[in-house]
Motif scaffolding. Structure first.
Motif, mmCIF file in Angstrom:
data_model
loop_
_atom_site.group_PDB
_atom_site.id
_atom_site.type_symbol
_atom_site.label_atom_id
_atom_site.label_comp_id
_atom_site.label_asym_id
_atom_site.label_seq_id
_atom_site.Cartn_x
_atom_site.Cartn_y
_atom_site.Cartn_z
ATOM 1 N N SER A 112 0.847 -1.190 0.000
ATOM 2 C CA SER A 112 0.000 0.000 0.000
ATOM 3 C C SER A 112 0.885 1.244 0.000
ATOM 4 O O SER A 112 1.714 1.415 0.895
ATOM 5 C CB SER A 112 -0.884 -0.022 1.256
ATOM 6 N N PHE A 113 0.699 2.110 -1.006
ATOM 7 C CA PHE A 113 1.470 3.359 -1.053
ATOM 8 C C PHE A 113 1.123 4.236 0.144
ATOM 9 O O PHE A 113 -0.032 4.328 0.549
ATOM 10 C CB PHE A 113 1.135 4.168 -2.310
ATOM 11 N N LEU A 114 2.128 4.903 0.688
ATOM 12 C CA LEU A 114 1.908 5.956 1.672
ATOM 13 C C LEU A 114 1.777 7.277 0.918
ATOM 14 O O LEU A 114 2.185 7.375 -0.251
ATOM 15 C CB LEU A 114 3.069 6.004 2.663
ATOM 16 N N PRO A 115 1.222 8.314 1.545
ATOM 17 C CA PRO A 115 1.067 9.597 0.853
ATOM 18 C C PRO A 115 2.391 10.076 0.254
ATOM 19 O O PRO A 115 3.446 9.921 0.859
ATOM 20 C CB PRO A 115 0.599 10.543 1.968
ATOM 21 N N GLY A 116 2.304 10.641 -0.931
ATOM 22 C CA GLY A 116 3.485 11.122 -1.623
ATOM 23 C C GLY A 116 4.160 10.058 -2.477
ATOM 24 O O GLY A 116 5.069 10.345 -3.225
ATOM 25 N N GLU A 117 3.713 8.806 -2.354
ATOM 26 C CA GLU A 117 4.242 7.675 -3.125
ATOM 27 C C GLU A 117 5.758 7.554 -3.043
ATOM 28 O O GLU A 117 6.426 7.176 -3.991
ATOM 29 C CB GLU A 117 3.757 7.726 -4.573
ATOM 30 N N ARG A 118 6.336 7.851 -1.863
ATOM 31 C CA ARG A 118 7.774 7.690 -1.650
ATOM 32 C C ARG A 118 8.090 6.444 -0.842
ATOM 33 O O ARG A 118 9.245 6.067 -0.702
ATOM 34 C CB ARG A 118 8.346 8.912 -0.948
ATOM 35 N N SER A 150 -1.711 -6.813 7.166
ATOM 36 C CA SER A 150 -2.758 -6.222 6.321
ATOM 37 C C SER A 150 -2.931 -4.721 6.544
ATOM 38 O O SER A 150 -4.051 -4.217 6.552
ATOM 39 C CB SER A 150 -4.093 -6.940 6.537
ATOM 40 N N ALA A 151 -1.846 -3.991 6.701
ATOM 41 C CA ALA A 151 -1.927 -2.550 6.964
ATOM 42 C C ALA A 151 -2.307 -1.770 5.712
ATOM 43 O O ALA A 151 -1.876 -2.095 4.606
ATOM 44 C CB ALA A 151 -0.590 -2.044 7.496
ATOM 45 N N GLN A 152 -3.090 -0.740 5.919
ATOM 46 C CA GLN A 152 -3.455 0.200 4.870
ATOM 47 C C GLN A 152 -3.448 1.598 5.475
ATOM 48 O O GLN A 152 -3.881 1.786 6.615
ATOM 49 C CB GLN A 152 -4.854 -0.093 4.318
ATOM 50 N N TYR A 153 -2.966 2.563 4.719
ATOM 51 C CA TYR A 153 -3.027 3.957 5.144
ATOM 52 C C TYR A 153 -4.395 4.505 4.777
ATOM 53 O O TYR A 153 -4.931 4.220 3.714
ATOM 54 C CB TYR A 153 -1.940 4.781 4.451
ATOM 55 N N SER A 154 -4.969 5.311 5.661
ATOM 56 C CA SER A 154 -6.257 5.941 5.409
ATOM 57 C C SER A 154 -6.177 7.404 5.837
ATOM 58 O O SER A 154 -5.755 7.703 6.960
ATOM 59 C CB SER A 154 -7.356 5.211 6.192
ATOM 60 N N SER A 155 -6.570 8.308 4.946
ATOM 61 C CA SER A 155 -6.560 9.745 5.256
ATOM 62 C C SER A 155 -7.485 10.019 6.429
ATOM 63 O O SER A 155 -8.496 9.340 6.578
ATOM 64 C CB SER A 155 -7.024 10.548 4.048
ATOM 65 N N PRO A 156 -7.148 10.962 7.275
ATOM 66 C CA PRO A 156 -6.052 11.918 7.206
ATOM 67 C C PRO A 156 -4.847 11.541 8.058
ATOM 68 O O PRO A 156 -4.238 12.390 8.694
ATOM 69 C CB PRO A 156 -6.687 13.189 7.723
ATOM 70 N N GLY A 157 -4.476 10.291 8.132
ATOM 71 C CA GLY A 157 -3.290 9.916 8.887
ATOM 72 C C GLY A 157 -3.470 8.681 9.745
ATOM 73 O O GLY A 157 -2.790 8.508 10.741
ATOM 74 N N VAL A 165 -9.404 -5.873 13.913
ATOM 75 C CA VAL A 165 -9.048 -4.715 13.103
ATOM 76 C C VAL A 165 -8.794 -3.554 14.057
ATOM 77 O O VAL A 165 -9.604 -3.269 14.941
ATOM 78 C CB VAL A 165 -10.161 -4.355 12.104
ATOM 79 N N ARG A 166 -7.653 -2.895 13.864
ATOM 80 C CA ARG A 166 -7.261 -1.787 14.736
ATOM 81 C C ARG A 166 -6.811 -0.600 13.893
ATOM 82 O O ARG A 166 -6.568 -0.740 12.705
ATOM 83 C CB ARG A 166 -6.118 -2.213 15.653
ATOM 84 N N SER A 167 -6.674 0.540 14.545
ATOM 85 C CA SER A 167 -6.124 1.699 13.841
ATOM 86 C C SER A 167 -5.328 2.537 14.825
ATOM 87 O O SER A 167 -5.513 2.457 16.039
ATOM 88 C CB SER A 167 -7.226 2.533 13.207
ATOM 89 N N THR A 168 -4.433 3.311 14.272
ATOM 90 C CA THR A 168 -3.636 4.228 15.059
ATOM 91 C C THR A 168 -3.580 5.557 14.296
ATOM 92 O O THR A 168 -3.637 5.567 13.074
ATOM 93 C CB THR A 168 -2.226 3.667 15.332
ATOM 94 N N VAL A 169 -3.489 6.648 14.999
ATOM 95 C CA VAL A 169 -3.452 7.975 14.398
ATOM 96 C C VAL A 169 -2.013 8.446 14.334
ATOM 97 O O VAL A 169 -1.195 8.124 15.193
ATOM 98 C CB VAL A 169 -4.281 8.979 15.227
ATOM 99 N N GLY A 170 -1.719 9.230 13.302
ATOM 100 C CA GLY A 170 -0.396 9.819 13.197
ATOM 101 C C GLY A 170 0.628 8.904 12.569
ATOM 102 O O GLY A 170 1.808 9.058 12.766
ATOM 103 N N ALA A 171 0.149 7.946 11.783
ATOM 104 C CA ALA A 171 1.060 6.997 11.130
ATOM 105 C C ALA A 171 1.853 7.674 10.052
ATOM 106 O O ALA A 171 1.445 8.622 9.462
ATOM 107 C CB ALA A 171 0.277 5.831 10.551
#
Length: 105
Positions: free
Chosen positions: A40-46, A82-89, A99-105
């Protein structure tokens, strides 16, 4: 500017330009690692998040990130997959069957 496409081919993850070209290996496996999956690409595709499986021990899977410029890989979350980035962070992932999530990834 050219874009990139992630391609999963058996146990390898590849990058290909969106206008074609020669595929480039995205990750490299080390002894004892299972499949590299769920890229899964992170923002900015870097950088790209992905799951590193563990042969014979699913609970030993972990989430890693690979820098697309240097190709360096590092673990960012043990015992998860199975991690995926989801806006806004948010980083959304699975750990211990939940299924879990964390902020500021």
């Amino acid at each position: 500017e050219r874009g990139l496409v992630l391609v999963a081919h058996r146990l390898r993850k590849l990058l290909v330009g969106d206008v074609g070209g020669e595929p480039q290996a995205l990750t490299s496996r080390v002894e004892g690692e299972g499949e590299h999956a769920f890229p899964s690409f992170l923002p900015g595709e870097r950088a790209v998040l992905f799951t590193v499986g563990s042969t014979g021990r699913p609970e030993a899977a972990h989430i890693a990130v690979v820098d697309l410029r240097s190709r360096s890989q590092k673990t960012v979350w043990e015992g998860a997959h199975s991690a995926q980035y989801s806006s806004p962070g948010y980083l959304v992932y699975v750990a211990a069957g939940t299924v879990r999530s964390t902020v500021g990834a």
